[in-house]
Scaffold this active site. Structure first.
Site, PDB file in Angstrom:
ATOM      1  N   HIS A   1       0.744  -1.152  -0.188  1.00 59.17           N
ATOM      2  CA  HIS A   1       0.046  -0.282   0.009  1.00 59.17           C
ATOM      3  C   HIS A   1       0.941   1.246  -0.297  1.00 59.17           C
ATOM      4  O   HIS A   1       2.088   0.972   0.463  1.00 59.17           O
ATOM      5  CB  HIS A   1      -1.085   0.057   0.987  1.00 59.17           C
ATOM      6  CG  HIS A   1      -0.994  -0.030   2.477  1.00 59.17           C
ATOM      7  ND1 HIS A   1      -0.694  -0.310   3.156  1.00 59.17           N
ATOM      8  CD2 HIS A   1       0.173   1.060   2.950  1.00 59.17           C
ATOM      9  CE1 HIS A   1      -0.400   0.281   4.390  1.00 59.17           C
ATOM     10  NE2 HIS A   1       0.401   1.262   4.016  1.00 59.17           N
TER      11      HIS A   1
ATOM     12  N   GLU B   1      -5.228   0.753   0.740  1.00 63.23           N
ATOM     13  CA  GLU B   1      -4.846  -1.082   0.854  1.00 63.23           C
ATOM     14  C   GLU B   1      -5.131  -1.902  -0.851  1.00 63.23           C
ATOM     15  O   GLU B   1      -5.194  -1.034  -1.489  1.00 63.23           O
ATOM     16  CB  GLU B   1      -5.815  -1.114   1.625  1.00 63.23           C
ATOM     17  CG  GLU B   1      -5.614  -0.821   2.950  1.00 63.23           C
ATOM     18  CD  GLU B   1      -4.118  -1.537   3.740  1.00 63.23           C
ATOM     19  OE1 GLU B   1      -3.911  -1.751   2.998  1.00 63.23           O
ATOM     20  OE2 GLU B   1      -4.223  -1.513   4.897  1.00 63.23           O
TER      21      GLU B   1
END
Ligand code: GLP
Length: 256
Positions: free
Chosen positions: A134, A139
């Site tokens: 990330h 994410e």
């Protein structure tokens, strides 16, 4: 992507600090994108030691936890003021960090994007990388075109960040983060990664396919991205010898 591999985190950080310092000297009103986490700590220390002039500099931070009081020791507000801003002559009005306590998150995020544009866009964005690839708090499976918005942290990231909070239970689930599309608009990206826990994410980001499963891999599409790595973070790169040779044999005009 320019891959700079150095024997230590300190050596890799010195190169990153030179790049940032040069920008601030050449463009005193530069717009910097800043990151948090353990990785940029050394960079901030070096930048403070260089005693640069931050009076006209504008900063935008990548992310912030939702719901954590601004004064909380682990808020990114606290982190930035503690580790950088209070040590330099930056103007408070020029510092921007997402407000994790805003009542209207979509409205705040749209305003943050507008503020970046109004400042003229980000000249240089400092990035770390999560063990899952990330960047910011984008994410895996984040849209590669995403803008500033709320995100939900993965269990892995909450486990990784538990070391700062004492326990995983105390790590917030939600964050506000610049999007990947936002990061890709920075004129230059400077990603730092140190230690063996980052080796896989780095190898996938640099030599793997571009995929939302490793958000940092989108940087392959960015025209000016430098990675400053220590040997441990570079350990799984298959073409490491090539990157070393390229860096060691730069023509003088390309050196920094
Ligand atoms: C954090 C931050 C990222 C950072 C990453 C790695 O959660 N949101 O911006 O790059 O995770 O953190 P560290 O540098 O502590 O390994």
């Amino acid at each position: 992507m320019e891959i700079i591999i150095q024997p230590s985190a300190e050596a890799a950080t010195s190169i990153a600090a030179r790049i940032v310092a040069r920008l601030l000297r050449e463009k005193p009103d530069a717009v910097l994108g800043l990151a948090t986490g353990s990785t940029p700590l050394l960079l901030y220390r070096e930048l403070v030691a260089l005693k640069l002039d931050w009076r006209k500099v504008t900063t935008f931070n990548l992310d912030e936890y939702v719901g954590l009081p601004r004064e909380h020791a682990q808020s990114y507000h606290s982190f930035m003021w503690e580790n950088l801003f209070r040590h330099v002559n930056v103007a408070k009005k020029n510092v921007h960090i997402p407000d994790g306590n805003t009542k209207d998150i979509p409205k705040f995020c749209a305003k943050y994007e507008k503020q970046i544009k109004a400042a003229g866009g980000i000249d240089l964005q400092v990035l770390g990388i999560g063990t899952d690839g990330h960047i910011g708090f984008n994410e895996p499976t984040s849209s590669l075109a995403s803008r500033t918005r709320i995100k939900t942290l993965t269990e892995r990231t909450r486990k990784d960040n538990a070391r700062f909070f004492g326990s995983e239970a105390q790590v917030p689930h939600h964050v506000i983060t610049m999007g990947i599309g936002t990061i890709m608009e920075a004129r230059q990206n400077l990603l730092l990664a140190f230690g063996s826990t980052k080796a896989r994410a780095i190898a996938e980001a640099v030599e793997g396919p571009i995929t939302a499963v490793n958000p940092a891999s989108i940087l392959q599409m960015h025209p000016v991205t430098k990675l400053c790595l220590d040997e441990a973070a570079a350990a799984q790169l298959k073409r490491a010898d090539y990157y070393r040779w390229v860096y060691g044999n730069k023509p003088d005009w390309q050196k920094f």
